[in-house]
Scaffold this motif. Structure first.
Motif, PDB file in Angstrom:
ATOM      1  N   TYR A   1       0.868  -1.179   0.000  1.00  0.00           N
ATOM      2  CA  TYR A   1       0.000   0.000   0.000  1.00  0.00           C
ATOM      3  C   TYR A   1       0.899   1.221   0.000  1.00  0.00           C
ATOM      4  O   TYR A   1       1.748   1.368   0.873  1.00  0.00           O
ATOM      5  CB  TYR A   1      -0.881   0.029   1.257  1.00  0.00           C
ATOM      6  N   ASP A   2       0.721   2.082  -0.995  1.00  0.00           N
ATOM      7  CA  ASP A   2       1.488   3.334  -0.991  1.00  0.00           C
ATOM      8  C   ASP A   2       0.604   4.525  -0.635  1.00  0.00           C
ATOM      9  O   ASP A   2       1.054   5.668  -0.692  1.00  0.00           O
ATOM     10  CB  ASP A   2       2.226   3.548  -2.311  1.00  0.00           C
ATOM     11  N   VAL A   3      -0.612   4.240  -0.228  1.00  0.00           N
ATOM     12  CA  VAL A   3      -1.530   5.277   0.236  1.00  0.00           C
ATOM     13  C   VAL A   3      -2.060   4.839   1.598  1.00  0.00           C
ATOM     14  O   VAL A   3      -2.694   3.783   1.714  1.00  0.00           O
ATOM     15  CB  VAL A   3      -2.686   5.505  -0.765  1.00  0.00           C
ATOM     16  N   TYR A   4      -1.782   5.634   2.626  1.00  0.00           N
ATOM     17  CA  TYR A   4      -2.137   5.261   3.996  1.00  0.00           C
ATOM     18  C   TYR A   4      -3.627   5.023   4.177  1.00  0.00           C
ATOM     19  O   TYR A   4      -4.031   4.055   4.811  1.00  0.00           O
ATOM     20  CB  TYR A   4      -1.636   6.325   4.981  1.00  0.00           C
ATOM     21  N   PHE A   5      -4.482   5.894   3.612  1.00  0.00           N
ATOM     22  CA  PHE A   5      -5.914   5.725   3.890  1.00  0.00           C
ATOM     23  C   PHE A   5      -6.471   4.429   3.295  1.00  0.00           C
ATOM     24  O   PHE A   5      -7.437   3.871   3.799  1.00  0.00           O
ATOM     25  CB  PHE A   5      -6.748   6.954   3.505  1.00  0.00           C
ATOM     26  N   LYS A   6      -5.841   3.903   2.236  1.00  0.00           N
ATOM     27  CA  LYS A   6      -6.272   2.601   1.709  1.00  0.00           C
ATOM     28  C   LYS A   6      -5.885   1.478   2.664  1.00  0.00           C
ATOM     29  O   LYS A   6      -6.659   0.555   2.899  1.00  0.00           O
ATOM     30  CB  LYS A   6      -5.664   2.348   0.327  1.00  0.00           C
ATOM     31  N   LEU A   7      -4.674   1.553   3.208  1.00  0.00           N
ATOM     32  CA  LEU A   7      -4.251   0.576   4.207  1.00  0.00           C
ATOM     33  C   LEU A   7      -5.184   0.633   5.412  1.00  0.00           C
ATOM     34  O   LEU A   7      -5.650  -0.401   5.903  1.00  0.00           O
ATOM     35  CB  LEU A   7      -2.819   0.872   4.661  1.00  0.00           C
ATOM     36  N   LYS A   8      -5.474   1.835   5.840  1.00  0.00           N
ATOM     37  CA  LYS A   8      -6.333   2.033   7.015  1.00  0.00           C
ATOM     38  C   LYS A   8      -7.700   1.397   6.795  1.00  0.00           C
ATOM     39  O   LYS A   8      -8.242   0.734   7.677  1.00  0.00           O
ATOM     40  CB  LYS A   8      -6.461   3.535   7.280  1.00  0.00           C
ATOM     41  N   LYS A   9      -8.245   1.557   5.615  1.00  0.00           N
ATOM     42  CA  LYS A   9      -9.572   1.019   5.317  1.00  0.00           C
ATOM     43  C   LYS A   9      -9.547  -0.487   5.089  1.00  0.00           C
ATOM     44  O   LYS A   9     -10.345  -1.229   5.656  1.00  0.00           O
ATOM     45  CB  LYS A   9     -10.145   1.723   4.083  1.00  0.00           C
ATOM     46  N   GLU A  10      -8.618  -0.960   4.272  1.00  0.00           N
ATOM     47  CA  GLU A  10      -8.630  -2.357   3.858  1.00  0.00           C
ATOM     48  C   GLU A  10      -8.009  -3.308   4.875  1.00  0.00           C
ATOM     49  O   GLU A  10      -8.450  -4.448   4.992  1.00  0.00           O
ATOM     50  CB  GLU A  10      -7.917  -2.506   2.509  1.00  0.00           C
ATOM     51  N   VAL A  11      -6.994  -2.848   5.593  1.00  0.00           N
ATOM     52  CA  VAL A  11      -6.309  -3.734   6.534  1.00  0.00           C
ATOM     53  C   VAL A  11      -6.829  -3.540   7.958  1.00  0.00           C
ATOM     54  O   VAL A  11      -7.082  -4.500   8.667  1.00  0.00           O
ATOM     55  CB  VAL A  11      -4.783  -3.528   6.479  1.00  0.00           C
ATOM     56  N   PHE A  12      -6.996  -2.275   8.356  1.00  0.00           N
ATOM     57  CA  PHE A  12      -7.419  -1.993   9.726  1.00  0.00           C
ATOM     58  C   PHE A  12      -8.921  -1.762   9.845  1.00  0.00           C
ATOM     59  O   PHE A  12      -9.423  -1.508  10.932  1.00  0.00           O
ATOM     60  CB  PHE A  12      -6.670  -0.781  10.275  1.00  0.00           C
TER      61      PHE A  12
END
Length: 166
Positions: free
Chosen positions: A133-144
């Protein structure tokens, strides 16, 4: 809620024994509205949300002159603000002064051109199946499984564009 009353018979036709139940139904319906609205506004967790990630690695950059990446610092502060530092298992540095640094190796392996980025190893997955993930908000949504506000998204996008310009 207004349409509900259209379905009710005129008050003169309601039998007294049914009036009590109709009144209870109306009160229950109106009492449920705030709860229904809250449920509709609650963040939706994608069906494929990866809540079982075994390891999340945060890769930040150090430039050739030794300065730290401003966007990396901003994203880390956002992670702290969101209370997610405990979900980041490792922090790795991509040091432009050392092309054998772990962060540089990860960036080359995953063909990532910008920092910061995250490498997620999921439970039971091989190293080849790492997700980046090179975009934090995508990581935040999809992983967390956490939603990100529009202001946070816009600020991260602007910081990324500013870094490319300067």
């Amino acid at each position: 809620a207004a349409f509900f009353f259209l379905l009710l018979p005129a008050p003169a036709t309601v039998l007294p024994e049914r009036a009590f139940f109709l009144g209870m139904l109306a009160r229950t319906t109106f009492a449920a509205i705030p709860a229904l609205r809250a449920a509709a506004a609650a963040p939706r967790v994608p069906a494929a949300a990866r809540l079982f990630a075994t390891q999340v690695t945060f890769v930040k950059k150090i430039y050739a002159d030794g300065s730290t990446c401003q966007k990396c610092d901003f994203v880390w502060k956002q992670i702290e603000k969101d209370g997610l530092t405990g979900k980041i298992d490792r922090t790795v540095v991509a040091d432009e002064r050392d092309m054998s640094s772990e962060g540089i190796i990860l960036a080359k392996r995953h063909k990532v051109q910008r920092a910061p980025f995250f490498v997620v190893n999921e439970e039971g997955a091989s190293a080849e199946d790492e997700k980046v993930y090179d975009v934090y908000f995508k990581l935040k949504k999809e992983v967390f499984a956490r939603e990100t506000g529009e202001n946070e998204k816009n600020e991260e996008i602007i910081r990324g564009m500013m870094r490319q310009v300067f």
